[in-house]
Design a protein around this motif. Structure first.
Motif, PDB file in Angstrom:
ATOM      1  N   TYR A 156      19.395 -60.638  80.441  1.00  0.00           N
ATOM      2  CA  TYR A 156      18.829 -60.043  79.461  1.00  0.00           C
ATOM      3  C   TYR A 156      17.610 -59.157  79.604  1.00  0.00           C
ATOM      4  CZ  TYR A 156      16.533 -59.040  74.681  1.00  0.00           C
ATOM      5  OH  TYR A 156      16.123 -58.490  73.743  1.00  0.00           O
ATOM      6  N   GLU A 157      16.773 -59.536  80.321  1.00  0.00           N
ATOM      7  CA  GLU A 157      15.376 -58.987  80.843  1.00  0.00           C
ATOM      8  C   GLU A 157      15.664 -57.671  81.418  1.00  0.00           C
ATOM      9  OE1 GLU A 157      11.515 -58.161  81.087  1.00  0.00           O
ATOM     10  OE2 GLU A 157      12.422 -59.775  79.878  1.00  0.00           O
ATOM     11  N   GLU A 158      16.699 -57.562  82.324  1.00  0.00           N
ATOM     12  CA  GLU A 158      17.119 -56.325  82.913  1.00  0.00           C
ATOM     13  C   GLU A 158      17.629 -55.260  81.969  1.00  0.00           C
ATOM     14  OE1 GLU A 158      18.428 -58.195  87.337  1.00  0.00           O
ATOM     15  OE2 GLU A 158      19.816 -57.969  85.643  1.00  0.00           O
ATOM     16  N   LEU A 159      18.028 -55.671  81.123  1.00  0.00           N
ATOM     17  CA  LEU A 159      18.864 -54.942  80.101  1.00  0.00           C
ATOM     18  C   LEU A 159      17.717 -54.164  79.364  1.00  0.00           C
ATOM     19  CD1 LEU A 159      21.882 -56.902  78.574  1.00  0.00           C
ATOM     20  CD2 LEU A 159      22.085 -54.525  80.045  1.00  0.00           C
ATOM     21  N   THR A 160      16.740 -54.943  78.959  1.00  0.00           N
ATOM     22  CA  THR A 160      15.572 -54.419  78.131  1.00  0.00           C
ATOM     23  C   THR A 160      14.660 -53.222  78.931  1.00  0.00           C
ATOM     24  OG1 THR A 160      14.043 -56.358  78.798  1.00  0.00           O
ATOM     25  CG2 THR A 160      15.111 -56.630  76.837  1.00  0.00           C
ATOM     26  N   GLN A 161      14.967 -53.133  80.060  1.00  0.00           N
ATOM     27  CA  GLN A 161      14.168 -52.074  80.762  1.00  0.00           C
ATOM     28  C   GLN A 161      14.989 -50.877  80.680  1.00  0.00           C
ATOM     29  OE1 GLN A 161      11.516 -53.141  82.359  1.00  0.00           O
ATOM     30  NE2 GLN A 161      12.411 -54.940  81.434  1.00  0.00           N
ATOM     31  N   PHE A 162      16.163 -50.668  79.987  1.00  0.00           N
ATOM     32  CA  PHE A 162      16.825 -49.575  79.481  1.00  0.00           C
ATOM     33  C   PHE A 162      16.673 -48.889  78.271  1.00  0.00           C
ATOM     34  CE2 PHE A 162      19.847 -51.618  82.939  1.00  0.00           C
ATOM     35  CZ  PHE A 162      19.685 -50.691  83.868  1.00  0.00           C
ATOM     36  N   ASN A 163      16.847 -47.928  77.913  1.00  0.00           N
ATOM     37  CA  ASN A 163      16.593 -47.280  76.765  1.00  0.00           C
ATOM     38  C   ASN A 163      17.794 -46.907  76.016  1.00  0.00           C
ATOM     39  OD1 ASN A 163      15.941 -45.680  74.510  1.00  0.00           O
ATOM     40  ND2 ASN A 163      15.303 -43.905  75.647  1.00  0.00           N
ATOM     41  N   PHE A 164      17.993 -48.001  74.820  1.00  0.00           N
ATOM     42  CA  PHE A 164      19.391 -47.924  74.022  1.00  0.00           C
ATOM     43  C   PHE A 164      19.304 -47.107  72.913  1.00  0.00           C
ATOM     44  CE2 PHE A 164      19.785 -51.564  76.665  1.00  0.00           C
ATOM     45  CZ  PHE A 164      21.119 -51.823  76.645  1.00  0.00           C
ATOM     46  N   GLY A 165      18.091 -46.057  72.933  1.00  0.00           N
ATOM     47  CA  GLY A 165      18.065 -45.145  71.948  1.00  0.00           C
ATOM     48  C   GLY A 165      18.500 -43.726  72.593  1.00  0.00           C
ATOM     49  N   TYR A 166      18.631 -43.876  73.966  1.00  0.00           N
ATOM     50  CA  TYR A 166      18.680 -42.652  74.710  1.00  0.00           C
ATOM     51  C   TYR A 166      19.906 -41.638  74.186  1.00  0.00           C
ATOM     52  CZ  TYR A 166      19.250 -39.521  78.625  1.00  0.00           C
ATOM     53  OH  TYR A 166      19.382 -38.287  79.547  1.00  0.00           O
TER      54      TYR A 166
END
Length: 282
Positions: A86-96
């Motif tokens: 989960y911590e790794e996923l939060t580094q991505f921009n899911f609003g991109y």
């Protein structure tokens, strides 16, 4: 012969004359980046009744809000949800990839800190009983069963048995959830069972049938068959079940379904749905 009347009252079915539930589809996908913290917090502030979301398991076995089993279509990353913590996923921009109503990409160059999926545990902690929840398990197989077990345990831990409706298009996962779930947790029909219900009731032998689920989520039409008419909604209610319709973003469709007795409207444009309810005097 009587219709089955063994279903308990749930907050997912309304009384006659009440306003239908305003259900934010993935947190209202046309207004905010779907299934993100930003989306859920924003629509709750708008006054929606229910949060609809999809759930996936991460590599570190966190149950999070995300529609696809991969992150390519919703973020600036790629790969499977299950391959990241989960911590790794939060580094991505899911609003991109989110495009607003004006056609622009407001979060592409400037990532919003809350444009990330939400852990179910944090979701329950933040919103508790302020809203109800419709939660669809996306994983299948062994991972889907792990997700089902964890979801059951989290619902019970936070005392939300009567505030969560669990769904899955995977019949095996839903059957497993029915086996292990707390008896008070609400479950809607899977796709095949909902289809069976509709056929049985439209043809006329539905009076002989019984179903474990408490209701269903339907499109307004499927393969040319209208599913939002007053007759079918009446049959569903005669079986002590609720019916919600997806994904309804047109005001005239909203009015049609509300007038026919829909218990809830699942929409990407909850702003329009709230306008409709005000226009109709609710």
């Amino acid at each position: 012969m009587p219709y089955f009347k063994h279903k308990k009252d749930t907050p997912f079915r309304i009384e006659q004359g009440e306003a239908p539930l305003v259900i934010a589809h993935g947190g209202a996908k046309k207004l905010y980046p779907e299934n993100t913290i930003l989306a859920f917090e924003s629509v709750v502030d708008m006054g929606v009744d229910t949060l609809e979301m999809d759930l996936c398991m991460t590599k570190d076995k966190k149950l999070i809000t995300h529609h696809n089993l991969t992150i390519d279509e919703t973020s600036n990353g790629s790969g499977k949800v299950a391959d990241y913590t989960y911590e790794e996923l939060t580094q991505f921009n899911f609003g991109y990839h989110f495009q607003d109503l004006n056609g622009s990409y407001p979060y592409r160059d400037d990532k919003h800190e809350k444009a990330v999926p939400m852990m179910v545990e944090e979701l329950f902690q933040e919103f508790d009983r302020d809203v109800t929840y419709i939660m669809e398990i996306k994983d299948s197989g062994a991972l889907g069963k792990q997700a089902a077990k964890q979801l059951n345990d989290l619902i019970v831990a936070y005392g939300l048995e009567e505030y969560v409706c669990v769904a899955s298009f995977d019949e095996d996962v839903l059957d497993y959830f029915l086996e292990i779930k707390d008896e008070d947790i609400i479950v809607s029909l899977d796709y095949d069972t909902a289809t069976e219900f509709i056929v049985a009731n439209l043809i006329g032998y539905g009076i002989f049938m019984d179903y474990e689920g408490y209701g269903m989520q339907l499109p307004i039409e499927e393969m040319g068959v209208p599913l939002g008419n007053r007759y079918l909604q009446w049959k569903i209610h005669k079986n002590d079940m609720f019916v919600h319709y997806w994904t309804i973003d047109d005001k005239e469709d909203m009015k049609y379904l509300i007038n026919n007795g829909a218990d809830g409207i699942i929409s990407d444009r909850v702003d329009l749905l709230l306008e409709v309810l005000e226009e109709m005097g609710y």
